[in-house]
Scaffold this motif. Sequence first.
Motif, PDB file in Angstrom:
ATOM      1  N   THR A 140       0.848  -1.199   0.000  1.00  0.00           N
ATOM      2  CA  THR A 140       0.000   0.000   0.000  1.00  0.00           C
ATOM      3  C   THR A 140       0.883   1.248   0.000  1.00  0.00           C
ATOM      4  OG1 THR A 140      -0.042  -0.263   2.389  1.00  0.00           O
ATOM      5  CG2 THR A 140      -1.998  -0.958   1.192  1.00  0.00           C
ATOM      6  N   GLU A 204     -12.846   5.656   2.523  1.00  0.00           N
ATOM      7  CA  GLU A 204     -12.586   4.786   1.374  1.00  0.00           C
ATOM      8  C   GLU A 204     -12.176   5.624   0.161  1.00  0.00           C
ATOM      9  OE1 GLU A 204     -15.830   2.173   0.527  1.00  0.00           O
ATOM     10  OE2 GLU A 204     -14.724   1.096  -1.039  1.00  0.00           O
ATOM     11  N   LYS A 205     -12.826   6.810   0.020  1.00  0.00           N
ATOM     12  CA  LYS A 205     -12.542   7.671  -1.138  1.00  0.00           C
ATOM     13  C   LYS A 205     -11.115   8.220  -1.127  1.00  0.00           C
ATOM     14  CE  LYS A 205     -17.223   9.518  -1.262  1.00  0.00           C
ATOM     15  NZ  LYS A 205     -17.898  10.737  -0.763  1.00  0.00           N
ATOM     16  N   ASN A 207      -8.478   6.599  -0.772  1.00  0.00           N
ATOM     17  CA  ASN A 207      -7.618   5.669  -1.522  1.00  0.00           C
ATOM     18  C   ASN A 207      -6.243   5.403  -0.921  1.00  0.00           C
ATOM     19  OD1 ASN A 207      -9.076   4.575  -3.668  1.00  0.00           O
ATOM     20  ND2 ASN A 207      -9.028   6.561  -4.720  1.00  0.00           N
ATOM     21  N   GLY A 243      -9.232   0.436   2.177  1.00  0.00           N
ATOM     22  CA  GLY A 243     -10.197   0.078   1.133  1.00  0.00           C
ATOM     23  C   GLY A 243     -11.599  -0.119   1.672  1.00  0.00           C
TER      24      GLY A 243
END
Lengths: 327, 189
Positions: A140, A204-205, A207, A243
């Motif tokens: 990540t 979540e947006k 990223n 996520g």
Amino acid sequence: MAINWQPSADIETLIWRAQLLTDVRHFFAERDILEVETPILSQSAPTAPYLDSFTADYIPIGEASSRQAYYLQTSPEFAMKRLLADGSGPIYQLARVFRNGETGGHHSPEFTMLEWYRPGLSVNELIVEVDDFLQQILHTPPAIKRRYQQLFQQYLLIDIFTSSDEEIEHCAIEQITGLPADLQIDRDGWLELLMTHVIEFELEKLNVPVFVYDYPASQAQLAKVVKDNNGNAISARFELYVGGLELANGYDELLDANELQQRFEKDNQQRRSQGKSEMPIDENLLAAMDYGLPECSGVALGIDRLIMLAMNKQTIQAVLSFGFEQS
Amino acid sequence: MANYSTSEFKSGLKFMQDGDPCSIIENELVKPGKGQAFNRVKFRNLKTGRVNERTFKSGDRVESADVMEVELEYSYTDGEFWYFMDPTTFEQHAADASAIADCKNWLKEQYIYTITQWNGTPLLVTAPNFVNLTVTDTDPGLKGDTSGGGGKPATLETGAVVRVPLFISIGELLRVDTRSGEYVERAKS
């Protein structure tokens, strides 16, 4: 009807799963953190009001009438803390854990938890290590950190320290469509709903992995309660979201046995008021903490969800050899 | 009346919500580690066709909806109702305009349709994936709109208008995909 005997994960996923567990062990071996195993069955159980243990009876041979209640662990936390108190140093465990009733796309009543403890590490230093873990295992990008208060301020325009219970409830009812009209929950219940139904979607947006930290003191669980820079009582605790999934929960571990006993008893009171049975408090843990738990931070991370993220699978069943309904 | 607990929720389950029969599209358990459990449910109102979302406290119960799907053969319309027949019992069922809705474009005698019934009354009519329909009107020959996309509009016997290749002419039988409303190929008559 044909019996569905086949695995719920495909073989490619199981190969990945095995590789990932190898990578996890490698991560800890490199850091000289000891792998341990603790009992799955225990005579005591966590008291948390919304955490339900499975029970299993021990029956001495030939003595069917003298059953003894045991509980399947919901996490290896209590036993691992007894090792820490005895001077184990840094330890980790890949443990099979059990949570009664929890079935869904992101929940399985039986799942695998990675839990690790770092004596001498502050919770902020542990966040850095968990981020390293993610970057190494899941590849990540570097994670970001957000204070719990900051998130509620930014996305909901409420201040978790000064807003009244009514303001928080109104905010939730306004923001979340289709809530039950007669919903009766406490302040933390409304905050949790705003977290799961509004803020998690915003996270979540972004990223990137997000560490949410400085939770309200009332959600301390087994973390220390401390004062933030503005003098507000907060719990020294973090949650990791990746996520859209809640992946890990970490604490600056509470060391005070008396404080813990009070929390356990308060939990049991709450269980009683909900018509649930009280759980036997872990006296071994309290005695170990009385003896002395070193200053430490610890974190529990859902391995199955980690594999879901690694393999881009939508359900937890798709990363388990056999999902709960097939077990 | 039977009812379901949230633990029985799954896609396709029919239940009553605000007086209307609904079908679950998606059910998700929402539960922070040590927090309270809720079920976040996306469902379709079978009367209005609208998709809604609702959160239930895990353990809450809902009333079941008496919704059944039956396969019936289309017979005829008197303008107000559309009549379908059970091919084995010859029993007739009348569906009104709101149940027919967009399926009107794909109704042809002797085809079998899926009728969603609530308490025995048709609520929704779903066409088979493919039907064969005759072209009643289209521009002749290869003349057509050459400005883009290719093809030309053709009116079918049901009144539906679909885009067809330029070589299609009036009177031809076409195979149409009712889900997309698109021409597939010339059908063998």
